[in-house]
Design a protein around this motif. Structure first.
Motif, PDB file in Angstrom:
ATOM      1  N   SER A  47     -12.438  -1.460   3.482  1.00 11.98           N
ATOM      2  CA  SER A  47     -13.191  -1.280   2.231  1.00 11.98           C
ATOM      3  C   SER A  47     -14.086  -2.478   1.911  1.00 11.98           C
ATOM      4  O   SER A  47     -14.896  -2.408   0.985  1.00 11.98           O
ATOM      5  CB  SER A  47     -12.228  -1.025   1.063  1.00 11.98           C
ATOM      6  OG  SER A  47     -11.313  -2.091   0.945  1.00 11.98           O
ATOM      7  N   SER A  50     -12.306  -8.477   3.111  1.00 11.27           N
ATOM      8  CA  SER A  50     -12.509  -9.725   3.873  1.00 11.27           C
ATOM      9  C   SER A  50     -13.982 -10.123   3.837  1.00 11.27           C
ATOM     10  O   SER A  50     -14.305 -11.308   3.692  1.00 11.27           O
ATOM     11  CB  SER A  50     -12.110  -9.549   5.337  1.00 11.27           C
ATOM     12  OG  SER A  50     -10.798  -9.121   5.430  1.00 11.27           O
ATOM     13  N   THR A  51     -14.848  -9.136   3.958  1.00  8.35           N
ATOM     14  CA  THR A  51     -16.285  -9.424   3.957  1.00  8.35           C
ATOM     15  C   THR A  51     -16.672 -10.103   2.641  1.00  8.35           C
ATOM     16  O   THR A  51     -17.413 -11.095   2.635  1.00  8.35           O
ATOM     17  CB  THR A  51     -17.088  -8.119   4.166  1.00  8.35           C
ATOM     18  OG1 THR A  51     -16.674  -7.529   5.396  1.00  8.35           O
ATOM     19  CG2 THR A  51     -18.576  -8.369   4.209  1.00  8.35           C
ATOM     20  N   HIS A 212      -2.681  -5.643  -0.110  1.00  8.64           N
ATOM     21  CA  HIS A 212      -2.532  -4.203   0.121  1.00  8.64           C
ATOM     22  C   HIS A 212      -1.554  -3.589  -0.877  1.00  8.64           C
ATOM     23  O   HIS A 212      -1.636  -2.435  -1.218  1.00  8.64           O
ATOM     24  CB  HIS A 212      -1.996  -3.955   1.534  1.00  8.64           C
ATOM     25  CG  HIS A 212      -3.067  -3.696   2.530  1.00  8.64           C
ATOM     26  ND1 HIS A 212      -3.063  -4.250   3.784  1.00  8.64           N
ATOM     27  CD2 HIS A 212      -4.182  -2.954   2.453  1.00  8.64           C
ATOM     28  CE1 HIS A 212      -4.145  -3.859   4.425  1.00  8.64           C
ATOM     29  NE2 HIS A 212      -4.841  -3.074   3.651  1.00  8.64           N
TER      30      HIS A 212
HETATM   31  N1  LIG Z   1     -18.017  -8.874  12.252  1.00 12.55           N
HETATM   32  C1  LIG Z   1     -18.211  -7.590  12.000  1.00 12.55           C
HETATM   33  N2  LIG Z   1     -19.141  -6.882  12.680  1.00 12.55           N
HETATM   34  C2  LIG Z   1     -19.371  -5.572  12.415  1.00 12.55           C
HETATM   35  N3  LIG Z   1     -18.709  -4.881  11.464  1.00 12.55           N
HETATM   36  C3  LIG Z   1     -17.766  -5.536  10.759  1.00 12.55           C
HETATM   37  C4  LIG Z   1     -17.465  -6.904  10.986  1.00 12.55           C
HETATM   38  N4  LIG Z   1     -16.484  -7.276  10.126  1.00 12.55           N
HETATM   39  C5  LIG Z   1     -16.186  -6.185   9.392  1.00 12.55           C
HETATM   40  N5  LIG Z   1     -16.948  -5.142   9.776  1.00 12.55           N
HETATM   41  C6  LIG Z   1     -16.933  -3.791   9.191  1.00 12.55           C
HETATM   42  O1  LIG Z   1     -17.207  -3.923   7.806  1.00 12.55           O
HETATM   43  C7  LIG Z   1     -16.371  -3.041   7.046  1.00 12.55           C
HETATM   44  C8  LIG Z   1     -15.539  -3.840   6.069  1.00 12.55           C
HETATM   45  O2  LIG Z   1     -14.614  -4.619   6.814  1.00 12.55           O
HETATM   46  P1  LIG Z   1     -13.649  -5.687   6.136  1.00 12.55           P
HETATM   47  O3  LIG Z   1     -12.921  -6.398   7.230  1.00 12.55           O
HETATM   48  O4  LIG Z   1     -14.416  -6.500   5.175  1.00 12.55           O
HETATM   49  O5  LIG Z   1     -12.646  -4.726   5.324  1.00 12.55           O
HETATM   50  P2  LIG Z   1     -11.206  -5.049   4.730  1.00 12.55           P
HETATM   51  O6  LIG Z   1     -11.110  -4.284   3.459  1.00 12.55           O
HETATM   52  O7  LIG Z   1     -10.989  -6.512   4.662  1.00 12.55           O
HETATM   53  O8  LIG Z   1     -10.254  -4.409   5.815  1.00 12.55           O
HETATM   54  P3  LIG Z   1      -8.756  -4.872   6.261  1.00 12.55           P
HETATM   55  O9  LIG Z   1      -7.876  -4.579   5.077  1.00 12.55           O
HETATM   56  O10 LIG Z   1      -8.471  -3.986   7.432  1.00 12.55           O
HETATM   57  O11 LIG Z   1      -8.844  -6.318   6.610  1.00 12.55           O
HETATM   58  C9  LIG Z   1     -15.544  -2.252   8.052  1.00 12.55           C
HETATM   59  O12 LIG Z   1     -16.218  -1.035   8.300  1.00 12.55           O
HETATM   60  C10 LIG Z   1     -15.566  -3.131   9.281  1.00 12.55           C
HETATM   61  O13 LIG Z   1     -15.450  -2.352  10.445  1.00 12.55           O
END
Ligand SMILES: Nc1ncnc2c1ncn2[C@@H]1O[C@H](COP(=O)(O)OP(=O)(O)OP(=O)(O)O)[C@@H](O)[C@H]1O
Length: 298
Positions: A47, A50-51, A212
């Motif tokens: 979602s 992390s980004t 989570h």
């Molecule tokens: N370095 C990257 N290159 C391309 N796509 C990425 C990269 N990092 C994350 N994504 C994509 O961006 C979206 C958000 O990922 P993110 O890791 O921020 O989610 P998250 O909520 O932290 O997930 P999780 O709980 O699994 O860690 C996802 O679709 C992921 O596949």
């Protein structure tokens, strides 16, 4: 707004699309985090939690919008300025990121590397004042007696406490935590989260933490920000917030009863059409078979 009132983190219309990705990881995210606030990011895997965290200390560059951390426009900072900002932002991770074969104390000391010129190998290469500070932080997280043990001989919960002590070596103003208890059992999880909260209160730290576990988030954070498919779908204080309201972020109860009825009616209609087509096909096959029998010579 006086400088002390300025938010620790100010995010305006943030968008992020990774190179080559089919869609955006974040869209139009706006968020203001006050100094001393404890914010939980909740959302399904993928979602964008992390980004979002990684934009706060400049590990990612926005595709759109701006991120201002501790008054600094993060994406515009380079070199020393960026290092200085990162020095004020501690980061802890799900997998602790310790160096297993090194002692616990040495792992904590590495948290001060950004303040030192050049690398350090071995405890005695660090100034005495830093060694004392590292031991104090280990004492604070309840692991003083483990200081000279290899980091990889500790339990998961203990390793995360070492990671917290390491982050404290930076004297951070903001602590970012990316699912810090995702690999821990429930008891260690609440111990680690409780410790972060106590330390944050003692130091006036601003904390942004992805989790989570909804129950843990409700009991631990001051405020919950829910992300779904890269967009903020919930942003509220935890006071009086129910688990059901939070679960809507996950889309589990996002469909109302009337929407469910409509979906069921559509499905029933589709099933009827399939059945009618099958009946017509069977009838046509029977007719063909009948015709073939009729045409057979007597
Ligand atoms: N370095 C990257 N290159 C391309 N796509 C990425 C990269 N990092 C994350 N994504 C994509 O961006 C979206 C958000 O990922 P993110 O890791 O921020 O989610 P998250 O909520 O932290 O997930 P999780 O709980 O699994 O860690 C996802 O679709 C992921 O596949």
């Amino acid at each position: 707004m006086t400088p002390t009132d300025a938010p620790a983190v100010q995010i305006a219309d943030l968008g992020k699309t990774y190179p080559g990705a089919a869609g955006p990881a974040l869209t139009g995210v706006s968020l203001s985090v006050a100094r001393g606030e404890i914010v939980v990011l909740l959302g399904l895997s993928g979602s964008g939690k992390s980004t979002l965290l990684r934009h706060i200390d400049g590990l990612e560059t926005p595709t759109a919008g701006t991120v201002t951390s501790l008054g600094q426009p993060v994406a515009q900072l380079r070199g020393r300025e960026l290092r200085e900002l990162r020095g004020k932002i501690g980061f802890i991770f799900q997998q602790f990121e310790l160096v297993g074969p090194l002692t616990v104390l040495e792992n904590v000391l590495t948290g001060s590397l950004s303040t030192l010129a050049g690398p350090r190998v071995g405890i005695w290469m660090y100034p005495k004042a830093l060694r004392r500070k590292a031991l104090e932080h280990l004492d604070r997280v309840g692991l003083l007696e483990r200081a000279y043990q290899r980091a990889d001989t500790l339990s998961g919960g203990q390793q995360q406490r070492v990671a917290i002590a390491r982050a404290l070596m930076q004297d951070p103003e903001i602590l970012l935590a990316d699912e810090p208890v995702a690999s821990l059992d429930p008891e260690s999880s609440s111990q680690v989260m409780g410790l972060i909260r106590e330390i944050a209160a003692e130091r006036g730290l601003t904390v942004v933490c992805s989790l989570h576990q909804v129950d843990l988030a409700l009991g631990w954070g001051d405020r919950i920000v829910g992300l779904r498919a890269g967009e903020v779908v919930l942003d509220t204080t935890t006071d009086g917030l129910t688990k059901d309201q939070v679960m809507e972020i996950y889309g589990r109860v996002a469909v109302s009863t009337s929407e469910l009825t409509a979906i069921e009616e559509e499905l029933a209609e589709a099933r009827e059409q399939v059945l009618a087509t099958e009946l017509r096909r069977n009838a046509a096959a029977e007719r063909l078979a009948q015709d073939a029998t009729n045409e057979e010579p007597a």
